[in-house]
Design a protein around this motif. Sequence first.
Motif, PDB file in Angstrom:
ATOM      1  N   ALA A   1       0.758  -1.166  -0.019  1.00  0.00           N
ATOM      2  CA  ALA A   1      -0.043  -0.070  -0.028  1.00  0.00           C
ATOM      3  C   ALA A   1       0.877   1.127   0.084  1.00  0.00           C
ATOM      4  O   ALA A   1       2.024   1.193   0.291  1.00  0.00           O
TER       5      ALA A   1
ATOM      6  N   GLU B   1      -1.948  -3.070   3.461  1.00  0.00           N
ATOM      7  CA  GLU B   1      -3.582  -2.781   3.730  1.00  0.00           C
ATOM      8  C   GLU B   1      -4.147  -4.371   3.775  1.00  0.00           C
ATOM      9  O   GLU B   1      -3.700  -5.107   3.015  1.00  0.00           O
TER      10      GLU B   1
ATOM     11  N   HIS C   1      -5.073  -1.106   7.987  1.00  0.00           N
ATOM     12  CA  HIS C   1      -3.793  -0.797   7.563  1.00  0.00           C
ATOM     13  C   HIS C   1      -2.744  -0.876   8.417  1.00  0.00           C
ATOM     14  O   HIS C   1      -3.053  -0.305   9.609  1.00  0.00           O
TER      15      HIS C   1
ATOM     16  N   ILE D   1      -7.540  -3.027  -6.676  1.00  0.00           N
ATOM     17  CA  ILE D   1      -6.432  -3.705  -6.279  1.00  0.00           C
ATOM     18  C   ILE D   1      -5.853  -4.656  -7.337  1.00  0.00           C
ATOM     19  O   ILE D   1      -6.970  -5.273  -8.156  1.00  0.00           O
TER      20      ILE D   1
ATOM     21  N   ASN E   1      -2.535  -2.479  -3.805  1.00  0.00           N
ATOM     22  CA  ASN E   1      -3.483  -1.212  -4.002  1.00  0.00           C
ATOM     23  C   ASN E   1      -2.938  -0.607  -4.976  1.00  0.00           C
ATOM     24  O   ASN E   1      -1.774  -0.506  -5.533  1.00  0.00           O
TER      25      ASN E   1
ATOM     26  N   GLU F   1      -2.706   2.319  -6.059  1.00  0.00           N
ATOM     27  CA  GLU F   1      -1.747   3.351  -5.610  1.00  0.00           C
ATOM     28  C   GLU F   1      -0.486   3.064  -5.376  1.00  0.00           C
ATOM     29  O   GLU F   1       0.413   4.002  -5.411  1.00  0.00           O
TER      30      GLU F   1
ATOM     31  N   MET G   1      -7.448  -5.634   2.541  1.00  0.00           N
ATOM     32  CA  MET G   1      -8.722  -5.588   1.821  1.00  0.00           C
ATOM     33  C   MET G   1      -9.665  -6.771   1.731  1.00  0.00           C
ATOM     34  O   MET G   1      -9.309  -7.748   1.284  1.00  0.00           O
TER      35      MET G   1
ATOM     36  N   GLU H   1     -11.050  -1.327   2.067  1.00  0.00           N
ATOM     37  CA  GLU H   1      -9.859  -1.460   2.990  1.00  0.00           C
ATOM     38  C   GLU H   1     -10.566  -1.375   4.458  1.00  0.00           C
ATOM     39  O   GLU H   1     -11.369  -0.646   4.895  1.00  0.00           O
TER      40      GLU H   1
ATOM     41  N   ASP I   1     -11.632   0.769  -3.482  1.00  0.00           N
ATOM     42  CA  ASP I   1     -10.280   0.535  -3.960  1.00  0.00           C
ATOM     43  C   ASP I   1     -10.159  -0.442  -5.021  1.00  0.00           C
ATOM     44  O   ASP I   1     -10.740  -1.416  -5.006  1.00  0.00           O
TER      45      ASP I   1
END
Length: 567
Positions: A197, A209, A412, A221, A232, A234, A211, A409, A219
């Motif tokens: 993450a 994270e 974390h 993934i 993720n 991101e 998930m 999520e 989110d």
Amino acid sequence: MRFSKLFAPTAKDAPKDAVLPSHIFLIRGGFIAQSGSGLYNFLPLGKIVLDKIRNVVKEEMDNAGAQEISMGVVNPAELWRQSGRYEAYGKELLRFKDRKDNEFVLGPTHEEVVTDIVRNRVNSYKQLPLHLYQIATKFRDEARPRFGLLRGREFIMKDGYSFHASMEDLKREFDLMEKTYTQIFTRLGLDFRVVAADSGAIGGSGSKEFMVLAKNGEDDILVCGKCEYAANIEAAKREKKTSGAAPPKADFAKFHTPSLTSIESICGFFKIDAFYTVKAVIKKAIYKENRSEIVIFFVRGCDDLQEVKAQNAAKALELAEANEEEIKNAGLIAGFCGPVGLANVKFFIDNELKEEKNLICGANEQDYHHVGVCMFNFKDERYADLIEVKEGDLCPCCGGGLSQTKGIEVGHIFQLGQKYSSAMNAAFLDQNGKTQPFFMGCYGIGVSRLAAVMIEANHDEKGCIWNKQCAPYLLDIIISNIKNEAQAKFAEELYNKLKSEKKEVILDDRNERFGFKMNDFELIGFPHALIVGRELDDGKVELVSRAAGVKEFVDIDKLDEKLKEVF
Ligand code: ATP
Ligand code: MG
């Protein structure tokens, strides 16, 4: 509990803004009541569910050696100034003043407060490690509170913070928390993945994270089909992309490309694959004290910019769209920007373009592109991971195919390192008598979000389907006709017996139609109902399983045995 006494205001209809099953059923089932945007109250059934989730979390945290504390919701702004986050946290942080003009914030997370608690109270490596956690209300002034408990402004989080004498010991705790969280979400019966993450506003290095796979997740993934890799979007990486298409080999030159401002038009004009083009994405980066700056991100024409990665590269609080005026004022010509010869503007280039050749990009001149571009001679600081990994890209670990799914999520975990302890002067004496800032980790679980996640993971068109672990009651004894004395007597006696055995049982003793009571059973989603109806005359009652949707008649002399499966 008797239904006739229970405060569970069930409803036929959901509010208009409720679009997800968890939001609709939590409201319709009388679990929660909204009091404002992103603000919810827990009613009796909701509170039972919440406490059950809380207990699972608490048991596992205690088992792992963490100690429960309770921190205030109102935090002095001074602590947030010390960490540097008073400014950096952005608009989610609600700042306010008291009658004496002292500044405060409503705690959205508690790194500052816990660091303040520990500093000057723990002084030696001999007192480490230490892990403190709480299960408490947080406030974040979310830009878009929505989906009921999934994204509230006020919500309940389990937040834990650990303090260590070394990075190695922090890593040990981080791994222990990964195991602990895995245990928690497994006990809750959730289908989840642990993913790499981005660390967001909390900061630090290395975070994972948890998930829950759900089609309504916010989110994205990426999951490898061959190995354990999951991330993720991101933070997702991929094996460097290649292209089978022939490269447009040419010496470096400027080419007249009138009005060709899109990647498609450039590809059509030069008859090349978008892989060999460089796309410029122009953004306005927002910094502290509302300072802003135009920043360009260069990625391959076939790739897209990942905003969170871009924001991290630019070290910005936020990225916004840049308007025509702002682009022009920065001396840029939209549609014709390229990294070669670009001056007086901040720009970053995606890692995968490093030392690539035979590229085509904008020439920073109206109606001109460069061909034969080589990405040499750019400083290392220009390069960053900027691209959005997509379904079909290859796994960075094993080269297997990546697929994209949706997740919610629920947890974390972060290795913070010395970020907060350095900034806030929280230090201990190590084995050699040297002063060192604590090594810290932090670990969050969305406890109230989990109540909604349980429903997202398990419901049908009629309502919730709770599993044993979280159900408000395990058995709903429904008296089919309250006026029938035999039925009422049998049900009352059974209810009293089960209650004396401390079983989680509710008796629907309301003077309502049978259909109405069944609807509530299905909407609220108790795992089982026991219908005491007409068949009682033949010595039978009917056991209904909410999840399987099956009904079966049970002889009353075999009922005790049968109910063992229920509890
Ligand atoms: P998100 O990306 O969903 O906003 P986050 O990264 O901001 O989450 P953390 O700061 O890691 O979240 O908080 C820990 C946990 O708290 C999250 O994993 C999530 O389960 C929960 N959480 C965060 N924000 C909210 C919210 N607005 N409403 C309910 N739960 C939340
Ligand atoms: Mg958030």
